[in-house]
Design an enzyme around this catalytic site. Structure first.
Site: not given
Ligand code: SIN
Length: 344
Positions: A41, A301, A107-108, A180, A29
């Site tokens: 996007y 457990e 970020t994913d 995340k 992103t």
């Molecule tokens: C992001 O970058 O925030 C989401 C999409 C991705 O991980 O490429």
């Protein structure tokens, strides 16, 4: 020259040139562009050159050189690109004139890539991953400041020997610790166990204690001559879980299974029966937790000793998968694999 003669100040010569930093771009992103003015996007639409041009202040921090390794949303990140990224980072850092590597990334799955590199890049030099939650064309995009801060963190000699780092939202995280935790907010990254690596405000660093667990230069994992990583699947536990997905993963050739267990890494009778059979057949079974925090300990457990299971300790399912894939390149013995989970 008479004392009365006005003098023009001489240009200040820097004693040392700015550090040379290699920027490896993968998309995300941070390089995203909105489509048609709506909230939708496309990740990875802008080149790394375009991102750098948007932040001219970077030129005051480092001499940047760029390499576009991939251009994708990180939901499409995979093991083949991890191997390539690790090789490109190691090659760059082997150059005595390169001070650090910065990697732009979605970020994913950044926490997985970062942890993988933390275990496979054998260099004391900084490796810093950076992304953004808002696309580059969004109002108040977070990418430019995140990128500026990431380069500042990488350019600092004080961030050597701290393992791979992730920079976002004015925070510096250890790649091992970060996760995340929110779908959309810029403060999505959290470290649930060992805390922050530091803070960074407009390029000014405040570093906290270095990590105590093994990483980078002390890691025993080697990718040399490794064509691919062994298959490890994650199966998500839930009330009323059946055994079918576990059996399917084994049939599909998984060498390892990570169970995102309920609570303390627990699974119901049907899933226990299936995972026990998988372990008897030589598949490495790791119990992690879907809760998002806490330690999964052995033999609480579930009788891990009797069943030949591995407890994920602090690692969430996606990070446990990374370590298990690398662990399986060295051993299939559950006790030896368990030691790795206590070590890394
Ligand atoms: C992001 O970058 O925030 C989401 C999409 C991705 O991980 O490429």
């Amino acid at each position: 020259m008479s004392p009365a003669t006005p003098t023009r100040p001489e240009p200040v010569e820097r004693a040392t040139p700015l550090p040379r930093i290699r920027l490896l771009a993968t998309g995300g992103t941070i390089a995203g562009a909105q489509t048609g003015g709506s909230r939708s996007y496309q990740a990875g639409a802008f080149s790394i050159d375009a991102l750098i041009q948007a932040v001219p202040q970077l030129a005051t921090l480092a001499r940047l050189e760029v390499e576009q390794v991939a251009a994708l949303g990180s939901q499409d990140m995979n093991e083949a690109i991890w191997l390539k990224l690790a090789a490109r980072a190691e090659a760059a850092l082997a150059d005595p004139d390169i001070a650090a590597v910065v990697i732009t990334h979605g970020t994913d799955t950044m926490e997985e890539t970062g942890y993988f590199l933390n275990l496979t890049v054998h260099s004391p030099k900084p490796v810093v991953l950076v992304g953004a939650m808002r696309p580059a064309t969004e109002i108040s995009a977070d990418g430019p400041m995140n990128l500026y801060n990431a380069v500042a963190v990488a350019a600092s000699p004080d961030t050597r020997n701290r393992g791979v780092l992730v920079v976002a939202n004015d925070e510096i995280h250890f790649a091992r610790e970060v996760s995340k935790t929110n779908t959309t907010q810029v403060g999505t990254f959290k470290a649930s166990h060992r805390g922050l690596a530091g803070l960074v405000h407009a390029g000014r660093l405040h570093l906290y204690a270095p990590p105590v667990l093994r990483h980078t230069t002390a890691s025993e994992f080697s990718l040399a001559g490794l064509p691919a990583l062994p298959r490890v699947d994650i199966v998500y536990a839930h009330a009323g879980m059946g055994r079918e997905l576990i059996d399917a993963a084994v049939r599909a050739g998984a060498k390892g299974l990570v169970i995102a267990g309920v609570g303390d890494g627990n699974l119901n009778e049907a899933a226990l029966t299936a995972t026990a059979a998988a372990a008897r057949a030589g598949v490495a079974v790791v119990r992690s937790s879907r809760t998002g925090g806490g330690v999964v300990e052995r033999n609480i457990e579930v009788d891990d000793d009797a069943l030949g299971f591995i407890a994920s300790d602090e690692l969430n399912p996606q990070k446990a998968r990374v370590l298990l894939m690398l662990g399986l390149t060295r051993t299939a013995d559950p006790r030896a694999l368990q030691e790795l989970f206590f070590t890394y």
